[in-house]
Design an enzyme around this catalytic site. Structure first.
Site, mmCIF file in Angstrom:
data_model
loop_
_atom_site.group_PDB
_atom_site.id
_atom_site.type_symbol
_atom_site.label_atom_id
_atom_site.label_comp_id
_atom_site.label_asym_id
_atom_site.label_seq_id
_atom_site.Cartn_x
_atom_site.Cartn_y
_atom_site.Cartn_z
ATOM 1 N N ALA A 1 0.803 -1.220 0.000
ATOM 2 C CA ALA A 1 0.000 0.000 0.000
ATOM 3 C C ALA A 1 0.834 1.267 0.000
ATOM 4 O O ALA A 1 0.416 2.295 -0.549
ATOM 5 C CB ALA A 1 -0.934 -0.009 1.206
ATOM 6 N N ARG B 1 -6.683 0.555 5.679
ATOM 7 C CA ARG B 1 -6.634 0.138 7.081
ATOM 8 C C ARG B 1 -6.529 1.330 8.030
ATOM 9 O O ARG B 1 -6.783 1.217 9.215
ATOM 10 C CB ARG B 1 -5.443 -0.796 7.319
ATOM 11 N N GLN C 1 0.412 -5.957 -4.083
ATOM 12 C CA GLN C 1 -0.768 -6.203 -3.275
ATOM 13 C C GLN C 1 -1.838 -5.145 -3.545
ATOM 14 O O GLN C 1 -2.945 -5.239 -3.027
ATOM 15 C CB GLN C 1 -0.403 -6.191 -1.787
ATOM 16 N N HIS D 1 -3.983 -9.298 -5.327
ATOM 17 C CA HIS D 1 -5.309 -9.042 -4.766
ATOM 18 C C HIS D 1 -6.311 -8.549 -5.805
ATOM 19 O O HIS D 1 -7.363 -8.031 -5.448
ATOM 20 C CB HIS D 1 -5.202 -8.050 -3.606
ATOM 21 N N CYS E 1 -20.075 -9.723 -13.844
ATOM 22 C CA CYS E 1 -21.392 -10.188 -13.441
ATOM 23 C C CYS E 1 -21.263 -11.611 -12.904
ATOM 24 O O CYS E 1 -20.699 -12.480 -13.574
ATOM 25 C CB CYS E 1 -22.367 -10.144 -14.619
ATOM 26 N N CYS F 1 -28.068 -9.242 -18.017
ATOM 27 C CA CYS F 1 -28.911 -10.277 -17.400
ATOM 28 C C CYS F 1 -29.514 -9.869 -16.071
ATOM 29 O O CYS F 1 -30.334 -10.594 -15.518
ATOM 30 C CB CYS F 1 -28.134 -11.579 -17.242
#
Length: 243
Positions: free
Chosen positions: A24, A36, A103, A121, A129, A153
């Site tokens: 991060a 976080r 990440q 990640h 969908c 759909c």
């Protein structure tokens, strides 16, 4: 700091199979907050901690609340690559860096020009969908009201990101392990190395040029060959790339 930067520069000069593993802290320098971190306004808006909201079970049971947080905190679509992203792309173009393992889910490495990016990640830029599999971009989710629905759909749309309680993509994980185990230099940046299984990937490195770059100390500093504390954008941005 000067001596450490000189060592980093020399090791990069002498290496031709570098792998970068980032967290991060790489993206916070582009203005993307670490989810976080809980700011003062957070408690006024959400009744649950981020790790709870970003879990598979919460997504299933409180999908609308999940998307309220997701749109507010996770979709930073105006963010631009910073000096770290750009330097890594430059190193790849020069043939020195073979892979970026991240990440992060923001797509900034690709935006900077990196081609081989292993997203542990997933990515907010991909959404699908759950009924028919049709893919949607991040703007579709950003502009939707409540739970985004498929225009083909009517099924629910899920971000292609790994939530808590979900496993990593095994093909991506296997390729990351292969890249790290074959690297002659591993640069780890912007991560405190506390989130597993991703943090355990550095154990597959077999070389003697393990570099940890982070603003604060990590629990793995003692095993590194070089530790530099500071801004990863400034540190990598100072590197001169030579072929």
């Amino acid at each position: 700091m000067g001596e450490k930067l000189a060592v980093l520069q020399q090791w990069i000069n002498d290496s031709d199979n570098i792998v970068f593993f980032g967290g991060a802290g790489v993206s916070t320098e582009s203005g993307i907050p670490d989810f976080r971190s809980v700011d003062g306004l957070y408690h006024q808006k959400y009744d649950y901690p981020p790790e709870t909201i970003l879990s598979h079970s919460f997504y299933r049971s409180r999908t609308g609340e999940f998307y309220r947080f997701y749109r507010d905190k996770m979709l930073c679509l105006d963010a631009e690559p910073n000096a770290a992203h750009r330097k890594l792309a430059e190193l790849e173009q020069a043939g020195k860096l073979k892979a970026v393992i991240t990440q992060n889910i923001d797509g900034l490495h690709q935006a900077a020009g990196s081609r081989k990016v292993l997203e542990l990640h997933g990515s907010v830029l991909r959404n699908y969908c759950e009924e028919c599999g049709k893919f949607f971009d991040a703007q579709c989710v950003k502009n939707s009201d409540d739970v985004p629905k498929c225009d083909a759909c009517g099924g629910g749309i899920k971000p292609d990101v790994v939530l808590y309680e979900e496993g990593l993509d095994q093909d991506t994980l296997t390729e990351a392990i292969k890249c790290i185990s074959e690297a002659d230099m591993l640069i780890v940046g912007g991560t405190s190395l506390v989130v597993y299984p991703a943090a355990g990937l550095i154990d597959y490195y077999r070389g003697d040029r393990l570099v940890l770059i982070n603003r604060s100390a990590t629990g793995r500093d003692s095993m590194a060959d070089l530790v530099i504390q500071g801004s990863i954008g400034e540190i990598l941005g100072s590197i001169t790339v030579t072929v």
